[in-house]
Design an enzyme around this catalytic site. Structure first.
Site, mmCIF file in Angstrom:
data_model
loop_
_atom_site.group_PDB
_atom_site.id
_atom_site.type_symbol
_atom_site.label_atom_id
_atom_site.label_comp_id
_atom_site.label_asym_id
_atom_site.label_seq_id
_atom_site.Cartn_x
_atom_site.Cartn_y
_atom_site.Cartn_z
ATOM 1 N N ASP A 204 28.561 35.729 36.440
ATOM 2 C CA ASP A 204 28.561 37.111 35.958
ATOM 3 C C ASP A 204 29.572 37.219 34.827
ATOM 4 O O ASP A 204 30.174 36.214 34.440
ATOM 5 C CB ASP A 204 28.917 38.081 37.108
ATOM 6 C CG ASP A 204 30.367 37.958 37.567
ATOM 7 O OD1 ASP A 204 31.089 37.080 37.070
ATOM 8 O OD2 ASP A 204 30.775 38.757 38.422
ATOM 9 N N ASP A 206 32.999 39.638 33.782
ATOM 10 C CA ASP A 206 33.925 40.606 34.354
ATOM 11 C C ASP A 206 34.816 41.198 33.263
ATOM 12 O O ASP A 206 35.347 40.475 32.425
ATOM 13 C CB ASP A 206 34.832 39.910 35.391
ATOM 14 C CG ASP A 206 34.050 39.084 36.408
ATOM 15 O OD1 ASP A 206 33.495 39.670 37.345
ATOM 16 O OD2 ASP A 206 33.982 37.841 36.244
ATOM 17 N N ASP A 320 30.550 42.991 36.004
ATOM 18 C CA ASP A 320 31.504 43.765 36.797
ATOM 19 C C ASP A 320 32.480 44.466 35.867
ATOM 20 O O ASP A 320 33.064 43.835 34.986
ATOM 21 C CB ASP A 320 32.310 42.855 37.736
ATOM 22 C CG ASP A 320 31.486 42.348 38.913
ATOM 23 O OD1 ASP A 320 30.468 42.994 39.251
ATOM 24 O OD2 ASP A 320 31.859 41.321 39.497
HETATM 25 P P1 GTP Z 1 32.024 33.184 38.253
HETATM 26 O O1 GTP Z 1 31.758 34.624 38.045
HETATM 27 O O2 GTP Z 1 31.264 32.630 39.406
HETATM 28 O O3 GTP Z 1 31.847 32.381 37.023
HETATM 29 O O4 GTP Z 1 33.574 32.995 38.666
HETATM 30 P P2 GTP Z 1 34.676 34.108 38.727
HETATM 31 O O5 GTP Z 1 35.968 33.422 38.968
HETATM 32 O O6 GTP Z 1 34.607 35.016 37.547
HETATM 33 O O7 GTP Z 1 34.317 34.889 40.068
HETATM 34 P P3 GTP Z 1 34.043 36.432 40.333
HETATM 35 O O8 GTP Z 1 33.382 37.098 39.209
HETATM 36 O O9 GTP Z 1 33.355 36.505 41.658
HETATM 37 O O10 GTP Z 1 35.474 37.039 40.561
HETATM 38 C C1 GTP Z 1 36.451 37.122 39.533
HETATM 39 C C2 GTP Z 1 37.775 37.454 40.119
HETATM 40 O O11 GTP Z 1 37.755 38.755 40.659
HETATM 41 C C3 GTP Z 1 38.179 36.515 41.251
HETATM 42 O O12 GTP Z 1 39.528 36.191 41.102
HETATM 43 C C4 GTP Z 1 38.044 37.329 42.491
HETATM 44 O O13 GTP Z 1 39.041 37.010 43.424
HETATM 45 C C5 GTP Z 1 38.230 38.729 41.965
HETATM 46 N N1 GTP Z 1 37.457 39.671 42.756
HETATM 47 C C6 GTP Z 1 36.129 39.695 42.967
HETATM 48 N N2 GTP Z 1 35.797 40.708 43.773
HETATM 49 C C7 GTP Z 1 36.941 41.338 44.050
HETATM 50 C C8 GTP Z 1 37.281 42.474 44.827
HETATM 51 O O14 GTP Z 1 36.453 43.105 45.461
HETATM 52 N N3 GTP Z 1 38.592 42.834 44.835
HETATM 53 C C9 GTP Z 1 39.543 42.143 44.135
HETATM 54 N N4 GTP Z 1 40.816 42.529 44.175
HETATM 55 N N5 GTP Z 1 39.263 41.070 43.431
HETATM 56 C C10 GTP Z 1 37.985 40.676 43.391
HETATM 57 MN MN MN Z 2 32.946 36.259 37.262
HETATM 58 MN MN MN Z 3 32.606 39.240 39.276
#
Ligand code: GTP
Ligand code: MN
Ligand code: MN
Length: 396
Positions: A204, A206, A320
């Site tokens: 995704d 972020d 996100d």
């Molecule tokens: P990919 O998206 O799979 O490429 O990896 P990513 O590291 O970007 O993972 P992800 O988008 O799932 O999450 C990004 C960061 O946001 C990570 O450090 C998660 O711990 C954090 N995160 C995701 N969901 C939540 C949540 O509900 N609350 C908090 N505080 N952090 C979150």
């Molecule tokens: Mn991500």
């Molecule tokens: Mn995410």
């Protein structure tokens, strides 16, 4: 002795937040195997086992060279009996029998396919499997009630299971940036998550959004979402409100690690025009290449036979969005940059080693009974007594 240097033991500190873990991994065969077992444990709701395998994989990711023998692993932290057995199997036989049989198991395959639907977690998938649903066709035929997220997830299944490239992330970033400054001049947006850590692909994209004047960010998310929706950029969105400021007992410390920012989980419609509009002309050639609609997934299923496959001028991407007040920005930035294991280890370090509670909102010192302020990630690491680790070295 000559070969003593070759078998010299590795040494790494025990918490992942004390280590520098770049994307250069010298032990991908071993870490892929342990990650698969971690994933299988998580999908089976055995979170303790999942974390143990994640920690073991993270230790191997931090090694400067490929592991050549078991003796090199002596004294390394986080390598339990089970993980060592898997590593030994691979070093001696080229593969782990447990990993191979997991991969082949009907249950693992079904869990993967079903949780590959946005909005479907391990529990839902498990319930469906017990009802005899193992793949998307069976899901469509037996028709359990799907919520709005799951319906959108199923509809965009192929797109959402394709990795998102950095150029796609940049194209979406430009749209979000434009939306942010239109609805609140002066606000600014930062790319977070895996792309901030330098990953080339992600599941995704972020973004963290704030405004330099405290309080000006209030109400930003609904406006932002309306703007994006009115321009036709959102295929799905679910916004959750900030409840952090709403607690009646004042600024009590957060009860859990679940954070309470205003955020939006969305599915973005990325069109060819937006891709072309990016400042990176090299993406044109990349986008010119047709990618098969079915990703690497062995689904053998065309959900809608009437739809011409692979020729639509857009793709769906999970996005996100998080909005934070400027006073909490450093904590939000640190908390949402990841990796997930790095974050978990930071909180464990804070609690176990420093008697502090770290969240994506604040850092509380239990000994001094007070919050420790910070306006940068560097300050937070300093409060925690840790050497600063830049985002590109948080890939634990
Ligand atoms: P990919 O998206 O799979 O490429 O990896 P990513 O590291 O970007 O993972 P992800 O988008 O799932 O999450 C990004 C960061 O946001 C990570 O450090 C998660 O711990 C954090 N995160 C995701 N969901 C939540 C949540 O509900 N609350 C908090 N505080 N952090 C979150
Ligand atoms: Mn991500
Ligand atoms: Mn995410």
């Amino acid at each position: 002795q000559g070969n003593e240097a070759e078998v010299a033991a590795f040494s790494v500190p025990s918490y992942a937040c004390q280590r520098r873990t770049t994307l250069e991994n010298h032990n991908t065969v071993l870490t892929d195997a342990l990650s698969l077992l971690a994933e299988n444990a998580e999908l089976s709701e055995e979170d303790g086992r999942g974390v143990a395998f994640r920690r073991a994989a993270a230790v191997l990711k931090a090694l400067p060279k490929p592991v050549a023998s078991m003796t090199q692993l002596r004294g390394l932290p986080c390598l339990g009996e089970h993980s060592l057995r898997v590593i030994k199997d691979i070093l001696e036989n080229g593969a782990s029998s447990e990993v191979e049989s997991t991969k082949q198991s009907e249950r693992y395959k079904a869990l993967k396919v079903l949780t590959g639907i946005f909005g479907v977690g391990a529990r839902t998938a498990d319930r469906w499997i017990r009802d005899g649903i193992h793949n998307l066709r069976q899901l469509q035929d037996s028709g359990p009630t799907l919520n709005r997220a799951q319906q959108a997830g199923l509809e965009h299944y192929d797109d959402l299971n394709q990795p998102v490239s950095k150029s796609d992330a940049d194209a979406i970033g430009e749209v979000v940036e434009k939306a942010v400054v239109s609805v609140l001049p002066g606000a600014h947006m930062t790319l977070i998550g895996g792309f901030r850590r330098g990953k080339l692909t992600g599941h995704d994209v972020d973004f963290l959004i704030t405004h330099p004047e405290e309080g000006r960010e209030v109400g930003l998310m609904p406006k932002l979402v309306s703007w994006l929706e009115s321009q036709g950029f959102l295929l799905y969105q679910k916004t959750t409100r900030n409840s952090y400021l709403e607690s009646k007992d004042g600024p009590a410390r957060p009860a859990s690690n679940m954070d309470r920012f205003e955020r939006c989980f969305s599915i973005f419609k990325l069109t060819k025009e937006e891709k072309r509009g990016t400042k990176h002309p090299e993406t044109l050639t990349e986008n010119g290449a047709q990618t098969p609609d079915n990703g690497g997934l062995d689904l053998d299923l065309d959900l809608d036979q009437t739809k011409p496959a692979g020729h639509k001028p857009w793709r769906a991407v999970r996005v996100d969005l998080v909005v934070s007040p400027i006073s909490q920005f450093a904590f939000a930035l640190l908390g949402w940059t990841g990796s997930k294991l790095f974050e978990r280890e930071l909180r464990r370090w804070a609690g176990h080693e420093k008697s502090m509670s770290l969240s994506s909102h604040a850092l509380y010192d239990n000994r001094q009974s007070k919050y420790l302020r910070a306006t940068s990630e560097e300050e937070i690491f300093a409060h925690l007594g840790l050497e600063f680790v830049p985002p590109s070295e948080r890939n634990a």
